[in-house]
Enzyme design. Structure first.
Site, PDB file in Angstrom:
ATOM      1  N   ASP A  27       0.812  -1.226   0.000  1.00 60.89           N
ATOM      2  CA  ASP A  27       0.000   0.000   0.000  1.00 60.89           C
ATOM      3  C   ASP A  27       0.843   1.272   0.000  1.00 60.89           C
ATOM      4  O   ASP A  27       0.439   2.297   0.538  1.00 60.89           O
ATOM      5  CB  ASP A  27      -0.956   0.024   1.216  1.00 60.89           C
ATOM      6  CG  ASP A  27      -1.907  -1.155   1.202  1.00 60.89           C
ATOM      7  OD1 ASP A  27      -2.241  -1.631   0.109  1.00 60.89           O
ATOM      8  OD2 ASP A  27      -2.310  -1.590   2.301  1.00 60.89           O
ATOM      9  N   LYS A  87       1.908   2.140  -5.160  1.00 60.66           N
ATOM     10  CA  LYS A  87       2.459   1.580  -6.408  1.00 60.66           C
ATOM     11  C   LYS A  87       1.572   1.893  -7.605  1.00 60.66           C
ATOM     12  O   LYS A  87       2.051   2.279  -8.680  1.00 60.66           O
ATOM     13  CB  LYS A  87       2.627   0.051  -6.266  1.00 60.66           C
ATOM     14  CG  LYS A  87       3.610  -0.350  -5.180  1.00 60.66           C
ATOM     15  CD  LYS A  87       3.649  -1.847  -4.977  1.00 60.66           C
ATOM     16  CE  LYS A  87       2.425  -2.444  -4.336  1.00 60.66           C
ATOM     17  NZ  LYS A  87       2.198  -2.074  -2.932  1.00 60.66           N
ATOM     18  N   GLY A 142      -4.460  -4.220  -3.895  1.00 62.89           N
ATOM     19  CA  GLY A 142      -5.452  -3.190  -4.206  1.00 62.89           C
ATOM     20  C   GLY A 142      -4.666  -1.952  -4.567  1.00 62.89           C
ATOM     21  O   GLY A 142      -4.074  -1.325  -3.699  1.00 62.89           O
ATOM     22  N   HIS A 143      -4.595  -1.646  -5.844  1.00 65.30           N
ATOM     23  CA  HIS A 143      -3.778  -0.531  -6.318  1.00 65.30           C
ATOM     24  C   HIS A 143      -4.678   0.612  -6.777  1.00 65.30           C
ATOM     25  O   HIS A 143      -5.423   0.470  -7.749  1.00 65.30           O
ATOM     26  CB  HIS A 143      -2.848  -0.994  -7.458  1.00 65.30           C
ATOM     27  CG  HIS A 143      -1.841  -2.003  -7.010  1.00 65.30           C
ATOM     28  ND1 HIS A 143      -0.889  -2.552  -7.841  1.00 65.30           N
ATOM     29  CD2 HIS A 143      -1.612  -2.562  -5.785  1.00 65.30           C
ATOM     30  CE1 HIS A 143      -0.135  -3.390  -7.157  1.00 65.30           C
ATOM     31  NE2 HIS A 143      -0.565  -3.423  -5.915  1.00 65.30           N
ATOM     32  N   GLN A 148       2.072  -6.108  -3.122  1.00 65.81           N
ATOM     33  CA  GLN A 148       2.465  -6.230  -1.727  1.00 65.81           C
ATOM     34  C   GLN A 148       3.746  -5.408  -1.473  1.00 65.81           C
ATOM     35  O   GLN A 148       3.976  -4.437  -2.168  1.00 65.81           O
ATOM     36  CB  GLN A 148       2.662  -7.711  -1.333  1.00 65.81           C
ATOM     37  CG  GLN A 148       1.379  -8.527  -1.281  1.00 65.81           C
ATOM     38  CD  GLN A 148       0.777  -8.857  -2.633  1.00 65.81           C
ATOM     39  OE1 GLN A 148       1.425  -9.438  -3.488  1.00 65.81           O
ATOM     40  NE2 GLN A 148      -0.463  -8.492  -2.832  1.00 65.81           N
TER      41      GLN A 148
HETATM   42  P1  GDP Z   1      -0.669   0.368  -3.598  1.00 66.90           P
HETATM   43  O1  GDP Z   1      -1.300  -0.892  -3.133  1.00 66.90           O
HETATM   44  O2  GDP Z   1       0.801   0.409  -3.332  1.00 66.90           O
HETATM   45  O3  GDP Z   1      -0.984   0.715  -5.027  1.00 66.90           O
HETATM   46  O4  GDP Z   1      -1.305   1.535  -2.699  1.00 66.90           O
HETATM   47  P2  GDP Z   1      -2.864   1.695  -2.283  1.00 66.90           P
HETATM   48  O5  GDP Z   1      -3.624   2.149  -3.456  1.00 66.90           O
HETATM   49  O6  GDP Z   1      -3.338   0.489  -1.563  1.00 66.90           O
HETATM   50  O7  GDP Z   1      -2.745   2.809  -1.175  1.00 66.90           O
HETATM   51  C1  GDP Z   1      -2.202   4.057  -1.434  1.00 66.90           C
HETATM   52  C2  GDP Z   1      -3.257   5.135  -1.076  1.00 66.90           C
HETATM   53  O8  GDP Z   1      -2.628   6.387  -0.977  1.00 66.90           O
HETATM   54  C3  GDP Z   1      -4.322   5.290  -2.138  1.00 66.90           C
HETATM   55  O9  GDP Z   1      -5.534   5.593  -1.520  1.00 66.90           O
HETATM   56  C4  GDP Z   1      -3.825   6.480  -2.976  1.00 66.90           C
HETATM   57  O10 GDP Z   1      -4.875   7.184  -3.598  1.00 66.90           O
HETATM   58  C5  GDP Z   1      -3.189   7.322  -1.906  1.00 66.90           C
HETATM   59  N1  GDP Z   1      -2.042   8.159  -2.326  1.00 66.90           N
HETATM   60  C6  GDP Z   1      -1.089   7.872  -3.244  1.00 66.90           C
HETATM   61  N2  GDP Z   1      -0.147   8.838  -3.265  1.00 66.90           N
HETATM   62  C7  GDP Z   1      -0.525   9.762  -2.352  1.00 66.90           C
HETATM   63  C8  GDP Z   1       0.058  10.995  -1.879  1.00 66.90           C
HETATM   64  O11 GDP Z   1       1.125  11.416  -2.285  1.00 66.90           O
HETATM   65  N3  GDP Z   1      -0.640  11.655  -0.915  1.00 66.90           N
HETATM   66  C9  GDP Z   1      -1.806  11.203  -0.390  1.00 66.90           C
HETATM   67  N4  GDP Z   1      -2.396  11.916   0.569  1.00 66.90           N
HETATM   68  N5  GDP Z   1      -2.368  10.034  -0.796  1.00 66.90           N
HETATM   69  C10 GDP Z   1      -1.735   9.333  -1.759  1.00 66.90           C
HETATM   70  P1  IMO Z   2      -0.807  -4.141  -2.257  1.00 71.05           P
HETATM   71  O1  IMO Z   2      -0.340  -4.721  -3.563  1.00 71.05           O
HETATM   72  C1  IMO Z   2      -0.979  -4.525   2.100  1.00 71.05           C
HETATM   73  C2  IMO Z   2      -1.061  -8.606   3.723  1.00 71.05           C
HETATM   74  C3  IMO Z   2      -2.336  -9.053   4.406  1.00 71.05           C
HETATM   75  C4  IMO Z   2      -1.769 -10.028   5.420  1.00 71.05           C
HETATM   76  C5  IMO Z   2      -0.635 -10.690   4.650  1.00 71.05           C
HETATM   77  C6  IMO Z   2      -1.009 -12.020   4.014  1.00 71.05           C
HETATM   78  O2  IMO Z   2      -2.105  -3.427  -2.337  1.00 71.05           O
HETATM   79  O3  IMO Z   2       0.280  -3.357  -1.605  1.00 71.05           O
HETATM   80  P2  IMO Z   2      -2.504 -12.696   1.900  1.00 71.05           P
HETATM   81  O4  IMO Z   2      -3.943 -12.451   1.626  1.00 71.05           O
HETATM   82  O5  IMO Z   2      -1.569 -12.161   0.884  1.00 71.05           O
HETATM   83  O6  IMO Z   2      -2.204 -14.133   2.231  1.00 71.05           O
HETATM   84  O7  IMO Z   2      -2.217 -11.895   3.274  1.00 71.05           O
HETATM   85  O8  IMO Z   2      -0.264  -9.778   3.640  1.00 71.05           O
HETATM   86  N1  IMO Z   2      -1.243  -8.095   2.338  1.00 71.05           N
HETATM   87  C7  IMO Z   2      -1.171  -6.806   2.000  1.00 71.05           C
HETATM   88  N2  IMO Z   2      -1.019  -5.701   2.770  1.00 71.05           N
HETATM   89  N3  IMO Z   2      -1.045  -4.413   0.759  1.00 71.05           N
HETATM   90  C8  IMO Z   2      -1.172  -5.511  -0.020  1.00 71.05           C
HETATM   91  O9  IMO Z   2      -1.128  -5.455  -1.371  1.00 71.05           O
HETATM   92  C9  IMO Z   2      -1.273  -6.767   0.594  1.00 71.05           C
HETATM   93  N4  IMO Z   2      -1.429  -8.031   0.137  1.00 71.05           N
HETATM   94  C10 IMO Z   2      -1.382  -8.818   1.212  1.00 71.05           C
HETATM   95  O10 IMO Z   2      -2.984  -7.972   5.032  1.00 71.05           O
HETATM   96  O11 IMO Z   2      -1.202  -9.344   6.508  1.00 71.05           O
HETATM   97 MG    MG Z   3      -2.840  -1.563  -1.876  1.00 73.97          MG
END
Ligand code: GDP
Ligand code: IMO
Ligand code: MG
Length: 428
Positions: free
Chosen positions: A16, A19, A43-44, A225
């Protein structure tokens, strides 16, 4: 984005990191975007033109209509969830079938894998990992046990192969006394998803990627991840089940190490973790709640509260080493705008022992901090390095010095446009 190379963008903490946003922003500079590991546990989030998408299995390069996207062999895919995700993107006006390739070697997540995920978690009780419940662990287990089903299987005798694996799973579920389920409806959707997948090119994607590289094209490998969730290098057993680190790019796409170009290591200006497991920088106080509220730190897949804390340089030093990170990408700096003091974890302590290297067992360690002054000004509207408040520039330099790696990109808001390049990383 060098010709004939694969650059990687890897989450180098607990996932999270942002990415999706950076891959989407980077895509115009590459010919191909490819996922190499994980599945719908990811979840991207991508936000542009006032629209928001959360991608799970489909690479984040999909919104650039001219680009090829690949789900590589190292991934696991749930046909029903894939169908839902693909339809949503198509409804938004993006055709997929001619520019999304799925590896025939990627493994299928069955509905019973998801049940097994739940059953194993329940059996672990207090030691549960806190998985996303998407069947990730059981699917990679079957892959390693050499009994899994691959995408390529759906075109031949599939009903029989499916029934055999499902029966095996049901046997295990019954041994675990996990019998109170009804997957008839889910299974219907899943089988519909299998049929739906057939309209896509189910390809030998390692051939496609290597041919593109030989033609001088560039590839961006999108991590899922984070490195601390890697099956080998993460905080085992509180990890996911795939290789999320740089080695996973080679095995998960079928490319040689000498094809790797730049390695972008992405992290937030603070730390988060979803699910259970050691997290020395975790804050249980009002400051942690503030980080969660301001950063909207709730899981994109499960909606769970993300655990929050200050940045962890011990962990980052380790994951930079494991991945050979050439450039750092710092996200969500804006979340720290209102803090008087910003803490930075520089070491871990357990009793009399203080270490600044990643211990084998990260459980039971507490963080040792240094304090830096906050910048106390909104930075989300800034687009130029010269406009940064002095304390923010100092925060950046402090991290670069400590990690001995340049921060090349900074993000200051969720929007695609709020991405600032600090260094010319196109030069070697
Ligand atoms: P990923 O799994 O690595 O793609 O990241 P996620 O989408 O799960 O979580 C990143 C969250 O941060 C999302 O809700 C984005 O919209 C938000 N986000 C990304 N870059 C920024 C930033 O520079 N500032 C803020 N406030 N939010 C951001
Ligand atoms: P992105 O790509 C954050 C965590 C789960 C749990 C552990 C194992 O959005 O960054 P799993 O379902 O993979 O067997 O769970 O890994 N986890 C993540 N945490 N971002 C993710 O993906 C994750 N994918 C798995 O919360 O602790
Ligand atoms: Mg994510």
């Amino acid at each position: 984005m060098a010709k004939g190379k694969v650059d990687a963008l890897l989450g180098i903490v607990f996932g999270d990191e942002g990415k999706g946003k950076v891959v989407d922003w980077f895509t115009p500079q590459y010919n191909i975007v490819a996922r190499f590991a994980g599945g719908p546990n990811a979840g991207h989030t991508i936000i542009f033109d006032g629209k928001k998408f959360v991608l799970r299995s489909i690479p984040s390069g999909i919104f650039d209509k001219g680009k090829l996207n690949i789900i590589g062999n190292g991934c696991v895919i749930a046909p029903d969830l894939f169908m839902g995700e693909a339809k949503e993107i198509e409804q938004a006006g993006y055709t997929l079938t001619n520019r999304l390739l799925i590896s025939r070697r990627a493994h299928l997540i069955l509905p019973t894998h998801r049940l097994l995920d739940r059953a194993y978690e329940a059996a672990k009780g207090k030691k549960a990992v806190g998985t996303t419940g998407k069947g990730i662990g059981p699917t990679y287990s079957d892959k390693a046990a050499r009994i899994g089903l691959r995408v390529g299987d759906i075109t031949e005798n599939f009903a029989e192969k499916y029934a055999r694996l499902k029966a095996r799973h049901e046997q295990i579920l019954s041994e675990l006394h996990f019998t109170d389920y009804d997957i008839a409806e889910e299974e219907k959707q899943w089988l519909e998803g299998v049929e739906y997948m057939k309209q896509f090119q189910l390809a030998d994607t390692e051939m496609v990627i290597n041919q593109a590289l030989n033609e001088g094209k560039s590839v961006l490998a999108e991590g899922a991840q984070g490195s601390l969730l890697d099956i080998d290098h993460g905080t085992y057993p509180y990890v996911s089940s795939s290789s999320t680190t740089i080695g996973g790019v080679c095995t998960g796409l079928g490319i040689a190490p000498n094809k790797i170009g730049r390695v972008f290591g992405i992290f937030k200006a603070y730390s988060t973790r979803v699910g259970a497991g050691p997290f020395p920088v975790e804050l249980f106080d009002e400051t942690g709640d503030r980080l969660r509220d301001i950063g909207h730190e709730y899981g994109a897949v499960t909606g769970r509260n993300r655990r929050c804390g200050w940045i962890d340089l011990v962990a980052l030093k380790y994951t930079i080493m494991i991945n050979g990170v050439t450039d750092l990408v710092m996200m969500k700096s804006d979340v720290l705008d209102t803090f008087d003091t910003i803490k930075v974890c520089v070491a871990y302590r357990k009793g009399d022992i203080v270490t600044d290297t990643m211990p084998y067992d990260t459980e039971g360690w507490e963080a040792v901090y240094e304090d830096l002054p906050g910048w106390k000004a909104p930075i989300d509207g800034l687009r130029k390095k010269n406009d940064f408040p002095k304390a923010f520039s100092n925060y950046i330099s402090y991290i670069e010095r400590a990690l001995q790696t340049p921060i090349s990109i900074i993000s200051v808001s969720p929007d695609r446009e709020a991405t600032i390049i600090l260094k010319d990383f196109t030069k070697a």
